[in-house]
Design an enzyme around this catalytic site. Structure first.
Site, PDB file in Angstrom:
ATOM      1  N   ASP A  30       3.387 -36.334  11.265  1.00  0.00           N
ATOM      2  CA  ASP A  30       3.476 -35.759  12.602  1.00  0.00           C
ATOM      3  C   ASP A  30       4.695 -36.380  13.296  1.00  0.00           C
ATOM      4  O   ASP A  30       5.207 -37.416  12.857  1.00  0.00           O
ATOM      5  CB  ASP A  30       2.174 -36.087  13.338  1.00  0.00           C
ATOM      6  CG  ASP A  30       2.200 -35.651  14.787  1.00  0.00           C
ATOM      7  OD1 ASP A  30       2.683 -34.539  15.064  1.00  0.00           O
ATOM      8  OD2 ASP A  30       1.731 -36.434  15.646  1.00  0.00           O
ATOM      9  N   ASP A  51       5.516 -36.475  17.301  1.00  0.00           N
ATOM     10  CA  ASP A  51       5.314 -37.169  18.575  1.00  0.00           C
ATOM     11  C   ASP A  51       4.131 -38.125  18.472  1.00  0.00           C
ATOM     12  O   ASP A  51       3.030 -37.737  18.086  1.00  0.00           O
ATOM     13  CB  ASP A  51       5.079 -36.159  19.707  1.00  0.00           C
ATOM     14  CG  ASP A  51       6.275 -35.217  19.893  1.00  0.00           C
ATOM     15  OD1 ASP A  51       7.315 -35.432  19.236  1.00  0.00           O
ATOM     16  OD2 ASP A  51       6.167 -34.267  20.684  1.00  0.00           O
TER      17      ASP A  51
HETATM   18 MG   LIG Z   1       1.334 -36.462  17.678  1.00  0.00          MG
END
Ligand SMILES: [Mg+2]
Ligand SMILES: [Zn+2]
Length: 185
Positions: free
Chosen positions: A9, A11
């Site tokens: 992922d 962020d």
């Molecule tokens: Mg995230």
């Protein structure tokens, strides 16, 4: 033969999560230890795929070009001392668009796995959100929750979906899997 791959992922894992979204390159803050973790993965021949929900596009907060600029900028930071394979996948939709790529749906992960010939069961999905864990589980990937970003606020022992690993951050996760890989040789 499969390629060695990993799904990350963005962020809250690579860069600081912002409640108001990372909208342009001036808002990028790479988290501590991330660059080293990426280089360690490359040195062990991992292909890195980033899979990220970017609903800010659908909400009109920034454009797809801004997302691509952010990705190019982060990649340049990673490649200052060393280069390796890294690929970016994003979903520009929000829940109400009902697409098949927004995590927890597994569409983005599936595309990355297929395009780079990874083996689902041997591929880790690392995220700071329950959505990441759900998406990984839907494909039988191994999953790790990192306690950076949103992960800080999860009471993970109470989560209905338990990830295989819970790590402080990406760097700790990478150290663990590379050690385990060495021990299994
Ligand atoms: Mg995230
Ligand atoms: Zn989507």
């Amino acid at each position: 033969m499969y390629n060695k791959g990993i799904l990350l992922d963005r962020d809250g894992v690579l860069i600081e999560n912002r409640e108001d979204y990372v909208k342009n390159i001036s808002e990028i803050k790479i988290l501590p230890g991330v660059k080293d973790a990426i280089m360690d993965l490359w040195s062990k021949n991992y292909t890195i795929c980033i899979v990220t929900n970017q609903s800010g596009v659908s909400k009109g907060l920034y454009r797809e070009q801004d997302v691509r600029d952010v990705h190019e900028f982060i990649e340049q930071q990673f490649k200052k001392e060393m280069s390796g394979p890294i690929f970016w996948y994003y979903c520009p939709h929000q829940d109400k668009d009902n697409c098949d790529c927004r995590k927890p749906k597994p569409g983005l992960l599936q595309r990355a796995i297929r395009e780079h010939n990874f083996c689902e069961e041997n591929t880790w999905m690392v995220g700071d959100n329950i959505r990441d864990i759900e998406a990984g589980r839907a494909l039988d990937c191994k999953t790790c929750l990192v306690l950076t970003g949103l992960g800080k606020s999860f009471h993970h022992p109470q989560m209905s979906l338990v990830p295989q690993k819970v790590c402080c951050d990406l760097h700790e996760f990478v150290q663990q899997i590379l050690t385990e890989e060495e021990e299994s040789l």
